[in-house]
Design a protein around this motif. Structure first.
Motif, PDB file in Angstrom:
ATOM      1  N   PRO A 191       0.764  -1.359   0.011  1.00 14.61           N
ATOM      2  CA  PRO A 191       0.033  -0.047   0.027  1.00 14.61           C
ATOM      3  C   PRO A 191       0.697   1.136   0.007  1.00 14.61           C
ATOM      4  O   PRO A 191       0.192   2.455  -0.251  1.00 14.61           O
ATOM      5  CB  PRO A 191      -0.770   0.005   1.110  1.00 14.61           C
ATOM      6  N   HIS A 192       2.283   0.994   0.083  1.00 15.62           N
ATOM      7  CA  HIS A 192       3.029   2.367   0.377  1.00 15.62           C
ATOM      8  C   HIS A 192       3.092   2.876  -1.145  1.00 15.62           C
ATOM      9  O   HIS A 192       3.525   3.840  -1.499  1.00 15.62           O
ATOM     10  CB  HIS A 192       4.318   2.140   0.841  1.00 15.62           C
ATOM     11  N   LEU A 193       3.103   1.774  -2.113  1.00 17.49           N
ATOM     12  CA  LEU A 193       3.692   2.088  -3.480  1.00 17.49           C
ATOM     13  C   LEU A 193       2.724   3.083  -4.213  1.00 17.49           C
ATOM     14  O   LEU A 193       1.869   2.858  -4.400  1.00 17.49           O
ATOM     15  CB  LEU A 193       3.848   1.000  -4.367  1.00 17.49           C
ATOM     16  N   VAL A 194       3.541   4.289  -4.860  1.00 14.91           N
ATOM     17  CA  VAL A 194       2.815   5.001  -5.841  1.00 14.91           C
ATOM     18  C   VAL A 194       2.808   4.347  -7.039  1.00 14.91           C
ATOM     19  O   VAL A 194       3.978   4.079  -7.707  1.00 14.91           O
ATOM     20  CB  VAL A 194       3.354   6.497  -5.836  1.00 14.91           C
ATOM     21  N   SER A 195       1.789   3.871  -7.590  1.00 15.03           N
ATOM     22  CA  SER A 195       2.038   3.202  -8.864  1.00 15.03           C
ATOM     23  C   SER A 195       2.293   4.129 -10.056  1.00 15.03           C
ATOM     24  O   SER A 195       1.934   5.179 -10.086  1.00 15.03           O
ATOM     25  CB  SER A 195       0.610   2.165  -9.047  1.00 15.03           C
ATOM     26  N   ARG A 196       2.716   3.205 -11.035  1.00 12.45           N
ATOM     27  CA  ARG A 196       2.939   4.333 -12.369  1.00 12.45           C
ATOM     28  C   ARG A 196       1.416   4.518 -12.822  1.00 12.45           C
ATOM     29  O   ARG A 196       1.582   5.444 -13.667  1.00 12.45           O
ATOM     30  CB  ARG A 196       3.538   3.279 -13.417  1.00 12.45           C
ATOM     31  N   GLU A 197       0.561   3.748 -12.768  1.00  8.09           N
ATOM     32  CA  GLU A 197      -0.870   4.068 -13.362  1.00  8.09           C
ATOM     33  C   GLU A 197      -1.436   5.319 -12.577  1.00  8.09           C
ATOM     34  O   GLU A 197      -1.916   5.990 -13.298  1.00  8.09           O
ATOM     35  CB  GLU A 197      -1.591   2.686 -13.168  1.00  8.09           C
TER      36      GLU A 197
END
Length: 509
Positions: A191-197
């Motif tokens: 949940p930490h990850l800022v996704s590329r999408e």
């Protein structure tokens, strides 16, 4: 079939792009003048934050004292501005202002900027707070033309790096990203990850704002955005021709080779002319309307001096604001933590400490990058631009264990005072151009300096052609192509040999 309800307890972490993180990212990108305005505004808004009334050292000792010591002394001097808990650096220029002067910068900067224009549109959208934060980060990355010079992957990696999340090893392609975002909905997703999408969605939102074309990652994409926004006015065949023209044949269009362009596109002369007229009506630099005039002077944040046969970098104390929290207020708040009436002041106390930390982190990052550059470019400070060594962002990022985007921010609009003049830190970066034989590789900056020197010494009656310059550089051990010479010559604002010869003929007439 029976349905059963159950209660599950799940522990998870949520993404938190905290105001402290946003502030740290933004401060690193600011120039010294812009940071001064930010600090002045913070001093106005926060009654707990103040500047030290007295300086640690006078002007002469701040400029000359540490320079007469060895490297250890210079490093110790730097640390005094970074490691103190309550006092962060020195800012004589800000300390000498009167109370009324603190308001002057904001009045002078009251003209709406491109950032203000875009954020004003963002605030009236229905975007979530999370999306607004991501769009704001993209807005801060735009150059003066309104284009986005960094890749989405770099922005995502930079944000995740600040959140303490490692970058993914394999980044999905743009065509596969939406599908992956739908299917990857399991419990193992970080949940930490800022996704590329997410960042691509934020970019699409930014690109829908006024002025048309803002947020394009290249001139071609900027023009294509504007074409899509006005495609209902033109026939579909003209639209297809214009999209292909700016997407694949922009160089040919700029050269004015319409016969070859029509053959490449396979369209009629009528369609080509209509598409060409449409493209000419577009704006390849949508942000220039908000560009403001910039003063001819800069304030260097780094001073480079020679200490015992070695060149060293140190912070310029004149640009580092000495900030502190009012000790009496802070002591009173510490003793009245339980009092609900002080909750607003407690928030301002936290904001004051956060701002001081962000300022200190900014200068610490700039100093670390500057120190590495100075260690790598010792030959430049001894001999001048022709001795510049190859150095790219990746080299600094690997050595300092930073992200490339962090290094890019730390070198953009940050200046160093050297014996050869005042230079932006990114001036010391340059790609490696292979040397001939056993000759060492040269940087692009060094090659440009060599080209300037050769042209300045040429005969006005017989100027050096790009081919001849390439041959002379090869004799010096620098193996570059003619096209590279032409590119660097144009970057230096030097005309071609035929134009230089014509101008010299006119002067003799």
């Amino acid at each position: 079939m029976q349905s059963r309800q159950s209660i599950q307890l799940r522990q998870q972490q949520q993404l938190a792009l905290t105001p402290q993180l946003q502030q740290s990212i933004r401060f690193l990108q600011l120039s010294a003048q812009e940071l001064e305005l930010e600090v002045a505004q913070a001093l106005t808004d926060n009654p707990l934050l103040e500047l030290e009334g007295q300086y640690d050292t006078d002007t002469s000792s701040a400029e000359e004292g540490p320079l007469s010591q060895d490297d250890g002394g210079a490093q110790q001097d730097n640390n005094t501005y970074l490691d103190e808990a309550e006092h962060y650096g020195a800012q004589p220029s800000m300390g000498e202002r009167s109370q009324d002067d603190d308001y002057a910068p904001r009045e002078a900067g009251s003209v709406e900027t491109l950032r203000d224009h875009l954020l004003g549109q963002l605030n009236v959208t229905r975007a979530t707070d999370r999306d607004k934060v991501l769009v704001t980060l993209l807005v801060d990355e735009l150059d003066e033309n309104g284009l986005l010079p960094v890749s989405i992957d770099d922005v995502v990696g930079y944000i995740n790096g600040h959140l303490g999340v490692p970058e993914p090893q394999d980044t999905p392609g743009a065509d596969q990203a939406p599908q992956a975002a739908v299917e990857n909905d399991d419990e193992d997703e970080d949940p930490h990850l800022v996704s590329r999408e997410e960042m691509l969605a934020a970019l699409r939102l930014l690109q829908s704002f006024d002025p048309p074309g803002v947020g394009g990652q290249s001139v071609a994409e900027c023009l294509q955005i504007q074409l899509r926004q006005t495609q209902s006015i033109y026939p579909i065949d003209v639209f297809d021709c214009a999209m292909q023209m700016v997407g694949e044949h922009l160089d040919m269009l700029a050269a004015g080779n319409f016969t070859r362009l029509r053959n490449q596109l396979g369209v009629s002369q009528t369609i080509l002319q209509a598409a060409h007229k449409w493209v000419l009506s577009l704006n390849p630099k949508p942000g220039r309307a908000w560009a403001q005039s910039v003063a001819d002077y800069v304030r260097p944040e780094v001073i480079v001096r020679k200490v015992e046969e070695q060149w060293h970098a140190r912070l310029n104390p004149a640009v580092f604001p000495r900030l502190r929290v009012n000790p009496e207020y802070e002591q009173w708040l510490q003793s009245n933590k339980a009092d609900e009436s002080t909750s607003a002041l407690q928030v301002q106390l936290q904001q004051a400490h956060g701002l001081m930390k962000s300022v200190a982190q900014r200068f610490e990052t700039v100093l670390r990058v500057a120190e590495f550059i100075v260690r790598h470019q010792q030959a430049f400070f001894e001999q001048g631009p022709q001795a510049m060594q190859p150095l790219v962002l990746r080299d600094i990022a690997d050595a300092l264990e930073m992200h490339e985007s962090t290094v890019s921010r730390a070198t953009r609009n940050k200046y160093a005072q050297t014996p050869w003049g005042v230079f932006e830190l990114k001036y010391f970066l340059g790609t490696s151009l292979g040397g001939a034989g056993l000759a060492p590789a040269s940087s692009g900056t060094a090659v440009r300096a060599m080209i300037r020197q050769l042209i300045s010494a040429e005969s006005t009656q017989k100027p050096l052609s790009d081919n001849k310059i390439a041959q002379l550089l090869a004799e010096k051990g620098v193996d570059v192509a003619r096209r590279t010479v032409a590119k660097y010559r144009e970057a230096e604002g030097i005309d071609a040999a035929s134009v230089r010869k014509a101008k010299a003929r006119l002067k003799r007439a």
